[in-house]
Enzyme design. Structure first.
Site, mmCIF file in Angstrom:
data_model
loop_
_atom_site.group_PDB
_atom_site.id
_atom_site.type_symbol
_atom_site.label_atom_id
_atom_site.label_comp_id
_atom_site.label_asym_id
_atom_site.label_seq_id
_atom_site.Cartn_x
_atom_site.Cartn_y
_atom_site.Cartn_z
ATOM 1 N N ASP A 122 -38.660 -45.927 28.941
ATOM 2 C CA ASP A 122 -37.944 -47.206 29.042
ATOM 3 C C ASP A 122 -37.117 -47.533 27.804
ATOM 4 O OD1 ASP A 122 -38.913 -47.644 31.580
ATOM 5 O OD2 ASP A 122 -40.596 -48.891 30.922
ATOM 6 N N HIS A 289 -51.935 -25.557 14.931
ATOM 7 C CA HIS A 289 -50.629 -25.574 15.582
ATOM 8 C C HIS A 289 -49.740 -26.685 15.024
ATOM 9 C CE1 HIS A 289 -47.826 -25.787 19.160
ATOM 10 N NE2 HIS A 289 -47.965 -24.485 19.035
#
Length: 406
Positions: A122, A289
């Site tokens: 949005d 990661h």
């Protein structure tokens, strides 16, 4: 995509650690979506996380929310057709970045990949980090679950993130433009935030430059946690120079790698960095990661970019750079906890083991990989394209129309 992003003020930032925090916040935002959802990701797996993503997107599509999901043709090559068909049949626009057929069963689009991880809802809230949509980002549940990070942001920076996501769709003619959105509120946070993207045309070095500027200006500390660490000459030298002038430079790298060769390249640099006073720790609890860093007491970055030739010179990447003492302190506390509880310190003695054979390997691999992106440029280039999948019913209608025309 020529967009000159600058520092923006009045932003709220929230550090999300690992998939359990990230997925809950992203799915919460999608459930509350009123107008638009934009998602870019390297990988979607058809596992428990991928199924949750599909369900919340189905619900949003049923509310007539406009949805664009863009995935990488290499990273998401294993996603099954049933999953993708279900998305498109629900009215979700699914885009595949640089899809290429396999050659003798091998994927050929190895480089210049869409490695960004972006979610915008949005025009009101956005997420950027290194977390894909897969259960392998749930270290609380799985031993080999990845340790990773993302930022949830609200404020003026969301406009820039939405513009970057929209620019990729417009560049590849997936849409003509993004309709305006109406954010539900106007946050007044205290963080200054800048978006930096890396592409192969207009923004080749933006992420690296912001790292270099911060490290060059560092006065007290630099802490970097990065999954695939094999930096450029300039970044390597700036880190060593910072340590030589008395800055505390700390690296947290992979000690339980998902790709053993990546650790081999990083470890070939250990002796040289330790000589200059750089502290190196290997995170051993889970595969690391993350792509996260802090400098001094205010500057921080979280995003998708590793500090290796693939991320710095070939992939499409996105990082957020933040000036906010609270976020910096939050990251510092977390990384300090990792060092204390889950890391092994690399000593000069340990780094020197096997140096008689690793020194030649380091010399060859460092210079070969440093020039790897340039060598890739000598190969026949292709313009990356984006394929937008259409619902199966629309394909059938198109085929019938062609047959009637014949």
């Amino acid at each position: 995509m020529l967009v000159n992003f600058q520092w923006t003020e009045s932003n709220e930032t929230e550090l999300l650690i690992n998939g359990n925090e990230y997925f809950s916040r992203v799915f919460e935002a999608i459930r509350a979506a009123r107008e638009e959802i934009l998602i870019e990701t390297f990988i979607i797996f058809n596992d428990e996380v991928g199924q949750q993503l599909k369900e919340v997107l189905f619900d949003a599509a049923a509310r007539q929310v406009r949805i664009h999901v863009t995935v990488d043709g290499y990273g998401t090559a294993a996603l099954d057709n049933d999953y993708m068909t279900a998305l498109t049949n629900a009215g979700i626009r699914l885009h595949i970045y640089d899809p290429k057929p396999r050659l003798f069963g091998m994927r050929t689009n190895l480089f210049r990949r869409l490695h960004r991880k972006i979610v915008v809802v949005d025009g009101d809230v956005a997420f950027i980090g290194g977390i894909n949509f897969g259960a392998d980002h749930l270290p609380d549940k799985y031993v080999m679950g990845k340790q990773d990070y993302a930022l949830r942001v609200r404020g003026t920076i969301v406009n820039d993130i939405r513009e970057a996501a929209g620019a990729l769709l417009i560049e590849h003619q997936a849409v003509q433009e993004l309709p305006p959105t109406q954010p539900s509120s106007s946050p007044t946070g205290g963080a200054a935030v800048r978006l930096a993207v890396r592409d192969n045309t207009f923004h080749r070095n933006d992420i690296e430059k912001l790292y270099l500027e911060a490290i060059h200006a560092a006065r007290s500390r630099v802490v970097i946690a990065n999954a695939y660490f094999f930096p450029s000459y300039r970044l390597f030298h700036e880190l060593r120079n910072a340590a030589r002038r008395g800055v505390s430079v700390t690296l947290i790298l992979q000690g339980r790698p998902d790709l053993p060769w990546a650790r081999m390249f990083s470890s070939s640099l250990y002796s040289y960095m330790l000589q200059d006073g750089i502290s190196i720790f290997e995170y051993t609890e889970h595969p690391l990661h993350g792509k996260i860093a802090i400098v001094d007491e205010e500057w921080s970055t979280v995003g998708s970019s590793n500090l290796d030739p693939i991320s710095l010179s070939l992939n499409l990447e996105a990082n957020l750079f933040v000036r906010d003492s609270r976020l910096n302190q939050r990251i510092n506390e977390h990384l300090s906890m990792l060092i204390d509880t889950s890391c092994q310190m690399i000593t000069a003695q340990a780094a020197a083991k096997g140096r008689w054979w690793r020194a030649p390997l380091m010399f060859v691999s460092f210079h070969a990989l440093r020039h790897f992106p340039k060598h890739m440029g000598w190969l026949p280039a292709h313009a990356a394209r984006m394929e937008t999948l259409t619902p199966r019913s629309q394909k059938a209608d198109a085929q019938r129309s062609e047959q009637n025309a014949d």
